[in-house]
Design an enzyme around this catalytic site. Structure first.
Site, PDB file in Angstrom:
ATOM      1  N   HIS A  39       1.028  -1.026   0.137  1.00  0.00           N
ATOM      2  CA  HIS A  39      -0.426   0.152   0.071  1.00  0.00           C
ATOM      3  C   HIS A  39       0.749   1.342  -0.290  1.00  0.00           C
ATOM      4  CE1 HIS A  39       0.740   0.084   3.913  1.00  0.00           C
ATOM      5  NE2 HIS A  39       0.718   0.931   3.985  1.00  0.00           N
ATOM      6  N   ASP A  66       0.401   4.733   1.761  1.00  0.00           N
ATOM      7  CA  ASP A  66      -0.580   5.531   2.307  1.00  0.00           C
ATOM      8  C   ASP A  66      -1.421   6.902   2.005  1.00  0.00           C
ATOM      9  OD1 ASP A  66       2.418   5.050   5.708  1.00  0.00           O
ATOM     10  OD2 ASP A  66       0.605   4.097   4.608  1.00  0.00           O
ATOM     11  N   HIS A 125       4.594   0.063   0.372  1.00  0.00           N
ATOM     12  CA  HIS A 125       5.217  -0.286   1.146  1.00  0.00           C
ATOM     13  C   HIS A 125       4.790  -1.691   1.716  1.00  0.00           C
ATOM     14  CE1 HIS A 125       3.420   3.040   2.975  1.00  0.00           C
ATOM     15  NE2 HIS A 125       3.374   2.255   4.380  1.00  0.00           N
ATOM     16  N   ARG A 151       6.386  -8.606  16.124  1.00  0.00           N
ATOM     17  CA  ARG A 151       7.453  -7.400  16.069  1.00  0.00           C
ATOM     18  C   ARG A 151       6.556  -5.827  15.905  1.00  0.00           C
ATOM     19  NH1 ARG A 151       6.877  -4.269  11.014  1.00  0.00           N
ATOM     20  NH2 ARG A 151       7.584  -3.077  10.472  1.00  0.00           N
TER      21      ARG A 151
END
Ligand SMILES: C=C1C[C@]23C[C@@]1(O)CC[C@H]2[C@]1(C)CCC[C@@](C)(C(=O)O)[C@H]1[C@@H]3C(=O)O
Ligand SMILES: O=C(O)CCC(=O)C(=O)O
Ligand SMILES: [Fe+2]
Length: 383
Positions: free
Chosen positions: A244, A246, A300, A310
């Site tokens: 995607h 942002d 990203h 994570r």
């Protein structure tokens, strides 16, 4: 800051397969006991190959810029311009955000996501809302579910907002979460200050008046999102966050040392090695429109792994809802910042945000799809 665990909140046994609202609930602690992952979490194979190359992106030292040193400011602006024209991604060090505050924010993320599921669900996102807890967006989507839990809340720096984040945590989770709320309130204040400095550096790098974007975002609205990615028994079959851009203007992301963030650049996915005390900065769709396409909205995603959880904290900077998104004219010429014809129509953040929450799942084509949707909606009302 004392991080002793908050009081244990007991809650009744929970039917995790379906919630009372009919949505599906993602309980990573039980899913992880299974040998395979549910089909809904399996992504198309074209989305999944793991990166083998590292991203070539600068780590920009902001120290000289903050001290008003023109030469290091121009050096930083040049690095930023080159990175933003290529892939919209860079990292910053000597950014002025306290290491202790950054670590506390990450530690409180652990404390929240380790709560029993029923306590996290007390903060669950309301249908149609943005703030709150979500497990894999299982209440919004039915396929290509991301292997993550998220907690999102809003921030804005305005008179009367000194406790907006604290009050959110206390009202939704209770008084014992005041310390968590305070840590995130302070974190959002620090992120806002840094975002305005970065807006100034972006304007300098674009040859625009250096206060242009700083003023445009002076009354910014921000969305803070805590991402928690549990270990996954089939990490090669799923994604923590899908590919995607942002939709927001600028993202400042703190990631832990585990790694998993990947950027698409030069026709390949490339991994981003975590840099100690650095913050990730990426251009979003709204800033790409503000630069008339000169700076790229960063494509990203986040991959997961078999053994380690994570965490990442994403601070999404957005303009005030009703401001019109239009490239500013640079002082030196009548052309817009990005030069040439306008690539995107005028729009407001309220319209674009609504599009991503009610009409379209944000991906790598969100802004283009939004522009088409706007055009079709306006031609429909014109007839
Ligand atoms: C405007 C937004 C929508 C998402 C959060 C954000 O504030 C900025 C990033 C967007 C998102 C992370 C892009 C990937 C898909 C998404 C559904 C997600 O995985 O969370 C997006 C967010 C959303 O909640 O719609
Ligand atoms: O967790 C990460 O590294 C990326 C998260 C992200 O891209 C997002 O939340 O928009
Ligand atoms: Fe993102």
């Amino acid at each position: 800051m004392d991080l002793s665990p908050t009081s244990v909140l007991l809650c009744p046994p929970l039917d995790i397969s379906h919630s009372s609202a009919g949505g599906v609930i993602f309980d990573s602690s039980s899913l992880r006991q299974q040998t395979t992952i549910p089909k809904a979490f399996i992504w198309p194979s074209s989305d999944r190959p793991a990166a083998t190359e590292e991203l070539d992106a600068p780590v920009v030292d902001l120290g000289g810029f903050f001290h008003g040193d023109e030469e290091s400011t121009m050096r930083a602006a040049k690095l930023v311009a080159n990175a933003c024209e290529r892939h919209g991604f860079f990292q910053v060090v000597n950014h002025g955000v306290s290491e202790l505050l950054a670590r506390d924010a990450l530690d409180f993320t652990d404390e929240f996501f380790r709560l029993p599921l029923c306590d996290k669900l007390r903060a669950r996102r309301k249908p149609g809302g943005v703030w709150g807890y979500s497990g894999a967006h299982a209440d919004r989507f039915s396929s290509k579910l991301p292997w993550k839990e998220t907690l999102s809340f809003g921030y804005r720096e305005a008179a009367g907002s000194e406790r907006v984040v604290i009050d959110y945590f206390v009202s939704v989770l209770g008084e014992e979460f005041e310390r968590m709320g305070l840590a995130y309130q302070m974190y959002c204040e620090a992120m806002t200050g840094l975002s305005l400095a970065i807006m100034e550096l972006l304007a300098i790098s674009l040859g625009a008046d250096r206060m242009t974007y700083r003023e445009f975002f002076d009354d910014s609205r921000s969305i803070m999102r805590c991402n928690y990615y549990p270990p996954c028994q089939e990490p090669e079959m799923t994604l923590g966050t899908g590919p995607h851009c942002d939709p927001t203007a600028l993202t400042i992301l703190q990631q832990d040392h585990v790694g998993g963030l990947e950027v698409f650049s030069g026709r390949a996915w490339r991994y981003v090695r975590p840099v100690h005390n650095a913050l990730v900065v990426n251009i979003g769709d709204t800033f790409m429109a503000l630069s008339n396409g000169r700076y790229k909205s960063c494509l990203h995603r986040a991959v997961v792994n078999r053994h380690r959880e994570r965490r990442s904290l994403a601070f999404f900077v957005c303009p005030r809802e009703d401001k019109v998104i239009r490239p500013p004219p640079p002082p030196s010429s009548s052309e817009d910042v990005g030069g040439g014809p306008r690539l995107y129509p005028d729009f407001t953040w309220a319209q674009f945000m609504d599009f991503t929450q009610r009409h379209y799942r944000a991906d790598m084509r969100t802004l283009r799809s939004f522009a088409k949707w706007l055009e079709s909606s306006s031609s429909a009302t014109a007839t």
